[in-house]
Scaffold this motif. Sequence first.
Motif, PDB file in Angstrom:
ATOM      1  N   UNK A 295       0.865  -1.179   0.000  1.00  0.00           N
ATOM      2  CA  UNK A 295       0.000   0.000   0.000  1.00  0.00           C
ATOM      3  C   UNK A 295       0.901   1.229   0.000  1.00  0.00           C
ATOM      4  N   UNK A 296       0.851   2.035  -1.037  1.00  0.00           N
ATOM      5  CA  UNK A 296       1.803   3.144  -1.186  1.00  0.00           C
ATOM      6  C   UNK A 296       1.877   4.081   0.019  1.00  0.00           C
ATOM      7  N   UNK A 297       0.746   4.463   0.562  1.00  0.00           N
ATOM      8  CA  UNK A 297       0.760   5.416   1.677  1.00  0.00           C
ATOM      9  C   UNK A 297       1.405   4.792   2.921  1.00  0.00           C
ATOM     10  N   UNK A 298       1.074   3.545   3.216  1.00  0.00           N
ATOM     11  CA  UNK A 298       1.672   2.871   4.368  1.00  0.00           C
ATOM     12  C   UNK A 298       3.164   2.643   4.141  1.00  0.00           C
ATOM     13  N   UNK A 299       3.517   2.293   2.923  1.00  0.00           N
ATOM     14  CA  UNK A 299       4.920   2.055   2.600  1.00  0.00           C
ATOM     15  C   UNK A 299       5.727   3.334   2.800  1.00  0.00           C
ATOM     16  N   UNK A 300       5.232   4.452   2.298  1.00  0.00           N
ATOM     17  CA  UNK A 300       5.954   5.720   2.414  1.00  0.00           C
ATOM     18  C   UNK A 300       6.111   6.131   3.875  1.00  0.00           C
ATOM     19  N   UNK A 301       5.037   6.034   4.648  1.00  0.00           N
ATOM     20  CA  UNK A 301       5.102   6.399   6.063  1.00  0.00           C
ATOM     21  C   UNK A 301       6.046   5.473   6.825  1.00  0.00           C
ATOM     22  N   UNK A 302       5.957   4.185   6.550  1.00  0.00           N
ATOM     23  CA  UNK A 302       6.803   3.209   7.228  1.00  0.00           C
ATOM     24  C   UNK A 302       8.275   3.445   6.927  1.00  0.00           C
ATOM     25  N   UNK A 303       8.572   3.679   5.671  1.00  0.00           N
ATOM     26  CA  UNK A 303       9.948   3.948   5.281  1.00  0.00           C
ATOM     27  C   UNK A 303      10.474   5.198   5.992  1.00  0.00           C
ATOM     28  N   UNK A 304       9.650   6.239   6.075  1.00  0.00           N
ATOM     29  CA  UNK A 304      10.066   7.482   6.723  1.00  0.00           C
ATOM     30  C   UNK A 304      10.325   7.265   8.211  1.00  0.00           C
ATOM     31  N   UNK A 305       9.419   6.564   8.889  1.00  0.00           N
ATOM     32  CA  UNK A 305       9.618   6.284  10.322  1.00  0.00           C
ATOM     33  C   UNK A 305      10.855   5.421  10.539  1.00  0.00           C
TER      34      UNK A 305
ATOM     35  N   UNK B 196       6.661   6.012  21.194  1.00  0.00           N
ATOM     36  CA  UNK B 196       6.857   6.494  19.824  1.00  0.00           C
ATOM     37  C   UNK B 196       6.562   5.385  18.822  1.00  0.00           C
ATOM     38  N   UNK B 197       7.029   4.185  19.095  1.00  0.00           N
ATOM     39  CA  UNK B 197       6.817   3.067  18.169  1.00  0.00           C
ATOM     40  C   UNK B 197       5.324   2.822  17.987  1.00  0.00           C
TER      41      UNK B 197
ATOM     42  N   UNK C 290       0.336   3.686  14.636  1.00  0.00           N
ATOM     43  CA  UNK C 290      -1.001   4.269  14.453  1.00  0.00           C
ATOM     44  C   UNK C 290      -1.010   5.224  13.260  1.00  0.00           C
ATOM     45  N   UNK C 291       0.066   5.985  13.115  1.00  0.00           N
ATOM     46  CA  UNK C 291       0.188   6.890  11.962  1.00  0.00           C
ATOM     47  C   UNK C 291       0.238   6.087  10.666  1.00  0.00           C
TER      48      UNK C 291
ATOM     49  N   UNK D 123      -4.755   5.367  11.654  1.00  0.00           N
ATOM     50  CA  UNK D 123      -5.648   5.541  12.800  1.00  0.00           C
ATOM     51  C   UNK D 123      -5.615   6.972  13.313  1.00  0.00           C
ATOM     52  N   UNK D 124      -4.466   7.620  13.118  1.00  0.00           N
ATOM     53  CA  UNK D 124      -4.299   9.023  13.489  1.00  0.00           C
ATOM     54  C   UNK D 124      -3.539   9.720  12.362  1.00  0.00           C
ATOM     55  N   UNK D 125      -3.647  11.025  12.310  1.00  0.00           N
ATOM     56  CA  UNK D 125      -2.885  11.787  11.322  1.00  0.00           C
ATOM     57  C   UNK D 125      -1.478  12.014  11.860  1.00  0.00           C
ATOM     58  N   UNK D 126      -0.575  12.450  10.989  1.00  0.00           N
ATOM     59  CA  UNK D 126       0.770  12.741  11.446  1.00  0.00           C
ATOM     60  C   UNK D 126       0.749  13.874  12.465  1.00  0.00           C
ATOM     61  N   UNK D 127      -0.059  14.894  12.230  1.00  0.00           N
ATOM     62  CA  UNK D 127      -0.128  16.010  13.185  1.00  0.00           C
ATOM     63  C   UNK D 127      -0.599  15.535  14.551  1.00  0.00           C
ATOM     64  N   UNK D 128      -1.530  14.585  14.575  1.00  0.00           N
ATOM     65  CA  UNK D 128      -1.964  14.008  15.843  1.00  0.00           C
ATOM     66  C   UNK D 128      -0.818  13.233  16.491  1.00  0.00           C
TER      67      UNK D 128
END
Length: 131
Positions: A12-22, A40-41, A46-47, A51-56
Amino acid sequence: MIDFDEYIRQGEPQKREKSYAWQTAIGLQAVDGLKPSDYLIETARKDIEGEITFNEAKQLIRSYYQSKASRTPEDSETYEADTASTHIRQLLTEKTFAFTLVGLTSIHRRIFEGIFKFAGQIRDYNITKKE
């Protein structure tokens, strides 16, 4: 290092991008011998899951440390790791990067803002670490 590879493999592109960044942000902290908190983990997961936005997520991390009445030396290290990781995650998912002096000092300020008073400043003294 924390393993977010399951999200990268899911495709899933969005999850992949967020996961790679974290994962990258947390890995960069490990270079300095810093380990993120379990909080943090969990917040990163959740991000990634949406489940939550990055700002959250960013606000949750900030609130987590503000709510602590006192800090141990370990808390100070996880605060640095968690805050810098959060800032790096944000930078890595932005669409622009400027590799200029102004761009790099801006990146330094954004990563270490709220951690070090000298964030984003060019220092004229030896900054070598004793590691």
